[in-house]
Design an enzyme around this catalytic site. Structure first.
Site: not given
Length: 355
Positions: A249-251
């Site tokens: 989700w963060h990358g």
């Protein structure tokens, strides 16, 4: 991408998309839970937030794009948003003035930004790629890692405090009244961080409850609890799966992946120390173990979060190697020792049968 923007001290649209992703997923899963005729088998959070009726387009877009939380959170539930807009639930009667809680959040934001602007030139992220860093001794490098993580967190404290102020002033941040006498208004919905709780954490297991609180709550409700099979206890795999989802989700940066795998190890190692601490009857030894757990948490947290900051695989491994992977080896040793040194479980007194 947002990782590159944040690394350079900026922000871009992907941060807003991250928040939007959580809102879309939670809304769809709550509606799916609401389609079930029976609540049997649902967890408490599922029962509380399930949507029996499909929200209208206006309600859905209003929830997704609410300006108070659009760019940096916090994430909240569709059911709470609908009750707020329709003046139902705790908003049915008049709510207290949000002025003082808003001012408190704004003052906190100002202090956080001031500390970040003061500390960031002293502990620049670029130092990890400079020859000077590698000329320092082990303890100097470990101290710089600690201060680098400590400094970077004030940037997040600032943006979350601003978001908290925006949600509070709208009235959505109101969560009811305390049980004290006289009762006091609570504004907990928008709180995304407990600064002292993070910086003085006695255990790594406490960190998800103190840092990025609303996202941690979302991960618990929509990932962690739903990975637990019925009738079984959660374990390391559920924790690792949750942290992996958080990393994606963060990358898709190697630094994020490494950090969240590290954090799963860190939490498990801290739980082992805590079990030892609870099993010891001597108060002095228990205090020593408590301080040890606190030092362990701060050391491993700030070691691990370098990957969250530098993002690249090479820079992350280089920074870890510069302190001999101490923040990886220590948690692994704690977990392994937990299988060897198992504290005795307290013996429960047997109930006497009535004669």
């Amino acid at each position: 991408m947002s990782g590159d923007a944040w690394k350079e001290g900026g922000i871009d649209a992907t941060g807003a998309l991250m928040v939007l992703t959580l809102k879309v997923i939670s809304c769809s899963m709550n509606y799916s839970d609401g389609l079930l005729k029976e609540e049997e088998g649902l967890r408490d959070a599922q029962k509380k937030y399930r949507l029996a009726k499909l929200p209208s387009l206006v309600e859905y877009f209003g929830y997704c794009l609410c300006c108070g939380s659009h760019f940096a959170g916090p994430v909240y539930e569709m059911k709470d948003y609908l009750e707020w807009t329709e003046r139902k639930g705790i908003w049915a009667s008049s709510t207290p003035s949000p002025l003082l809680p808003t001012l408190r959040a704004l003052v906190q934001a100002g202090i956080c930004m001031g500390l970040y602007l003061y500390l960031s030139p002293m502990f620049p992220l670029s130092r990890f790629s400079e020859p000077l860093y590698y000329e320092w001794g082990f303890w100097h490098r470990l101290f710089f890692q600690y201060m680098s993580g400590f400094t970077a967190r004030w940037k997040y404290y600032f943006i979350w405090s601003i978001s908290e102020a925006a949600i509070i002033i709208s009235g959505l941040g109101f969560t009811g009244w305390s049980d004290s006498s006289p009762p006091k208004a609570k504004w907990d919905r928008a709180i995304n961080v407990d600064i002292l709780g993070v910086e003085l954490a006695g255990s790594a297991a406490q960190l998800p409850l103190k840092w990025n609180i609303q996202v941690s709550t979302w991960l618990r409700y929509y990932v962690y609890e739903r990975l637990i099979q019925k009738g079984k206890k959660p374990g390391f795999l559920q924790l690792l799966g949750t942290q992996t989802v958080s990393a994606i989700w963060h990358g898709l940066y190697p630094g994020y992946m490494i950090f969240f795998v590290q954090s799963a190890l860190m939490i498990n190692g801290s739980k082992v120390i805590y079990r030892w601490q609870q099993a010891v009857s001597n108060s002095g030894f228990r205090t020593i173990l408590s301080l040890l757990n606190c030092a362990y948490t701060m050391m491993v947290l700030n070691y691990s979060c370098i990957g969250f900051q530098v993002l690249s695989f090479q820079e992350t491994l280089a920074s870890y190697k510069s302190v001999y992977y101490v923040g990886t080896i220590v948690p692994i040793l704690c977990v392994l020792l937990g299988y060897v040194i198992k504290p005795a479980r307290p013996v429960k007194p047997k109930a006497h049968k009535a004669e």
